[in-house]
Design an enzyme around this catalytic site. Structure first.
Site, PDB file in Angstrom:
ATOM      1  N   LYS A   1       0.819  -1.207   0.000  1.00 25.69           N
ATOM      2  CA  LYS A   1       0.000   0.000   0.000  1.00 25.69           C
ATOM      3  C   LYS A   1       0.861   1.268   0.000  1.00 25.69           C
ATOM      4  CE  LYS A   1      -4.477   1.036   1.262  1.00 25.69           C
ATOM      5  NZ  LYS A   1      -5.720   0.485   1.740  1.00 25.69           N
TER       6      LYS A   1
ATOM      7  N   GLU B   1      -5.256  -0.483   8.580  1.00 26.54           N
ATOM      8  CA  GLU B   1      -5.496  -1.303   7.392  1.00 26.54           C
ATOM      9  C   GLU B   1      -5.804  -2.747   7.746  1.00 26.54           C
ATOM     10  OE1 GLU B   1      -5.464  -0.166   4.310  1.00 26.54           O
ATOM     11  OE2 GLU B   1      -5.739  -2.112   3.361  1.00 26.54           O
ATOM     12  N   ASP B   2      -6.880  -3.273   7.186  1.00 31.19           N
ATOM     13  CA  ASP B   2      -7.202  -4.699   7.286  1.00 31.19           C
ATOM     14  C   ASP B   2      -7.273  -5.235   8.714  1.00 31.19           C
ATOM     15  OD1 ASP B   2      -7.584  -4.791   4.629  1.00 31.19           O
ATOM     16  OD2 ASP B   2      -5.879  -6.052   4.134  1.00 31.19           O
TER      17      ASP B   2
END
Ligand code: NAI
Length: 568
Positions: A178, A249-250
């Site tokens: 990312k 994130e995630d």
């Protein structure tokens, strides 16, 4: 007195250039075969490199040939990661020249394989492992980062990696991939990005049983211990890198929202899965509405699915309606959300507080057809209202059937239809079916990739709602403006700027979202909108538009070699 702005750009000091093998082993400075004769002499490189001096363009050609020789996408990913760890400028130039082909290789979907294979393909360190057993020394770990000045951190705990679930420490592949896109598109300097995995264990038995697993071999930490660990991490970031943008994130759904809500007003932070996703979908929808030459006021919005992604998109539309002056009641009457138990309405007692906001009053649906178990289904809703926008976030593949789509398209000229569920098998409809069932009239954006559709002698591209449209631009906007927070309005401003760059505004059969090849330009436009909104919200110092544009241009790094020889 205006508050002093954070001068992040000016802090970038020229690095000290090492010599010989040390220089060749420093990916940010290494030019490989592109070192000039003069540089080779000055930095002790003579004899260490083949005699022919190449240009960056020639290196890109050679690297692309090597890339093409790889047998599968995972091998291509590993090749690119190795290049990143050898020569970062070449890595980014190669990516930039082949952005459409390589974005899915460095990031989703291929990065999912890389996370699964992380322990087996691990070569060199990149990023930080903050593991639970080291919870008493997180500050020390953070201070060991390669560069003290960091603009953007992407952090995951590896629990909900793309569609493949818990990957433990292997989840680090996601922040690495990312952040490559933050640099490639947003132009955030590569040395000023920091990928982090919070290794709180894994419940993935395959990983735990794998003798080569490199993470902390322990089941996941849960409950208060987990949140205490997150808090220690956040406090360390606040202390040691207070101006850094921290992107979550995630994380598992159960953790993602509580973490965001807990810290969003405490530091410069956002969650891309929640906020970025909503902003991209909103960008596509606002673009589609402009194409139909209507306003949000004219819309009846049906969202099939009422989980975290659906509520995020509904909240974004809700906020946009508020900005357009609709009253709370006017806003609510325009939303029709359904979950696995049918339409959300006030007669139901199984709705979460976030879902209740979108419950239709029971009196509005009295006498509507219901199934034998009392539910109101999608076909019932579309039969009763003149829906203008249909969004799928349900994970139910094929749920937008021909009958349903034709019924919607019968009542309006340009239906806006977004089957956003991933992966492709879960998409509520294919791009091709939507175009055919609506005689080419539908304005479509999907969650999964679909090829352009040949219809009526035209090639109709299908826009893919990919978060890459927003997060690199958000990073660029906050870094260039020195923003101290990411507000709701900044996300909305990003969505509006994305919609303003929709190719469909110029040609109504073009894509609703810009091509990847145009993304660096669009990112700068979105960054300007974000920065301007940050000023309006009082979270960045006031600057004129010219100065902001100048800062955005100066911040957006481009991969090119500079000379290491002193100017004459
Ligand atoms: P979730 O599990 O929180 O929500 C799923 C929702 O669908 C729930 O409300 C559930 O009740 C509903 N549902 C399930 N079966 C149904 C049925 N038969 N009829 C009606 N509703 C049904 O999942 P989440 O995180 O909201 O994700 C949903 C989908 O959206 C996933 O496929 C995900 O990949 C996709 N997504 C796509 C994004 C994009 O930008 N393209 C971004 C984020 C998520």
């Amino acid at each position: 007195m205006p508050e002093p702005i954070v001068q992040r750009v000016a802090e970038t000091v020229p690095p000290r250039i090492p010599r010989g093998m040390d220089l060749l082993d420093t990916p940010l400075l290494n030019k490989g075969t592109a070192f000039t004769e003069e540089e080779r002499t000055l930095f002790g490189l003579l004899g260490l490199l083949p005699p022919h001096v190449e240009t960056l363009d020639e290196q890109v050609v050679r690297a692309y040939e090597a890339y093409q020789r790889k047998d599968d996408d995972l091998e291509r990913h590993i090749y690119l990661r190795a290049l990143q760890d050898t020569n970062e400028i070449l890595f980014y130039r190669l990516l930039l020249d082949h952005i459409e082909e390589m974005t899915p290789i460095v990031y989703t979907p291929t990065v999912a394989l890389a996370c699964q294979q992380f322990s087996h393909s691990y070569r060199r360190p990149r990023g930080l492992f903050v593991s639970y057993p080291r919870r008493d020394s997180i500050n020390t770990l953070l201070r060991n980062r390669p560069n003290p000045n960091v603009d953007v951190i992407v952090v995951t705990d590896g629990e909900r990696i793309l569609g493949i679930g818990d990957q433990g420490a292997g989840g680090l592949g996601i922040p690495i991939g990312k952040l490559s896109l933050y640099t490639l598109i947003g132009g955030i300097r590569p040395e000023r990005t920091l990928p982090i995995v919070l290794d709180v264990g894994t419940n993935n038995q395959e990983r735990l049983n794998d003798p080569e697993y490199l993470g902390w071999r322990h089941e996941r930490i849960t409950g208060q211990d987990y949140y205490d660990f997150i808090d220690r991490f956040v406090q360390a970031v606040k202390q040691d890198a207070p101006e850094t943008c921290l992107q979550w994130e995630d994380f598992a759904n159960a953790h993602a929202r509580p973490i965001l809500e807990r810290y969003r007003d405490e530091l410069l932070t956002f969650n891309d899965d929640i906020q970025g996703t909503a902003a991209v979908a909103l960008g596509a929808i606002l673009g589609a509405i402009k194409v139909t030459q209507k306003t949000l006021r004219d819309q009846q919005i049906v969202i099939f699915g009422a989980g975290s992604a659906a509520i995020g998109v509904a909240d974004g539309l809700h906020a946009a309606m508020k900005e357009e002056g609709l009253t709370e009641q006017e806003e609510r009457s325009r939303f029709w959300l359904l979950n696995s138990k049918g339409l959300l309405h006030s007669g139901r007692n199984d709705l979460s507080p976030e879902q209740s906001v979108y419950a239709q009053p029971e009196n509005r649906i009295s006498g509507w057809p219901r199934t034998s178990n009392g539910r109101i289904g999608l076909a019932d809703v579309l039969g009763k209202i003149d829906a203008t926008i249909l969004i799928g976030l349900s994970t139910v593949g094929g749920a937008f059937s021909e009958t349903i789509v034709r019924e919607m398209a019968r009542k309006i000229d340009r239906p806006v239809i977004l089957p956003l569920s991933n992966p492709t098998a879960k998409s509520e409809a294919t791009g091709e079916d939507l175009i055919r069932w609506t005689d080419g009239r539908a304005l479509v954006a999907t969650g999964s990739p679909f090829a352009p559709v040949n219809y009526g002698g035209r090639q109709i591209p299908i826009a893919q709602c990919n978060n890459v449209y927003i997060f690199p631009a958000m990073g660029l906007g906050v870094v260039a403006s020195g923003a101290r927070r990411v507000t709701h309005s900044m996300m909305l401003a990003a969505a509006r700027a994305l919609s303003a760059n929709s190719p469909a505004l110029k040609d109504s059969s073009a894509s609703l979202l810009p091509p990847l090849t145009d993304l660096r330009r669009v990112a700068a436009e979105i960054a300007l909108a974000v920065a301007t909104q940050a000023q309006k919200d009082g979270v960045a110092a006031k600057l004129g538009e010219d100065e902001l544009r100048h800062r955005i241009t100066a911040t957006q790094w481009t991969p090119a070699y500079s000379s290491y020889c002193a100017e004459p």
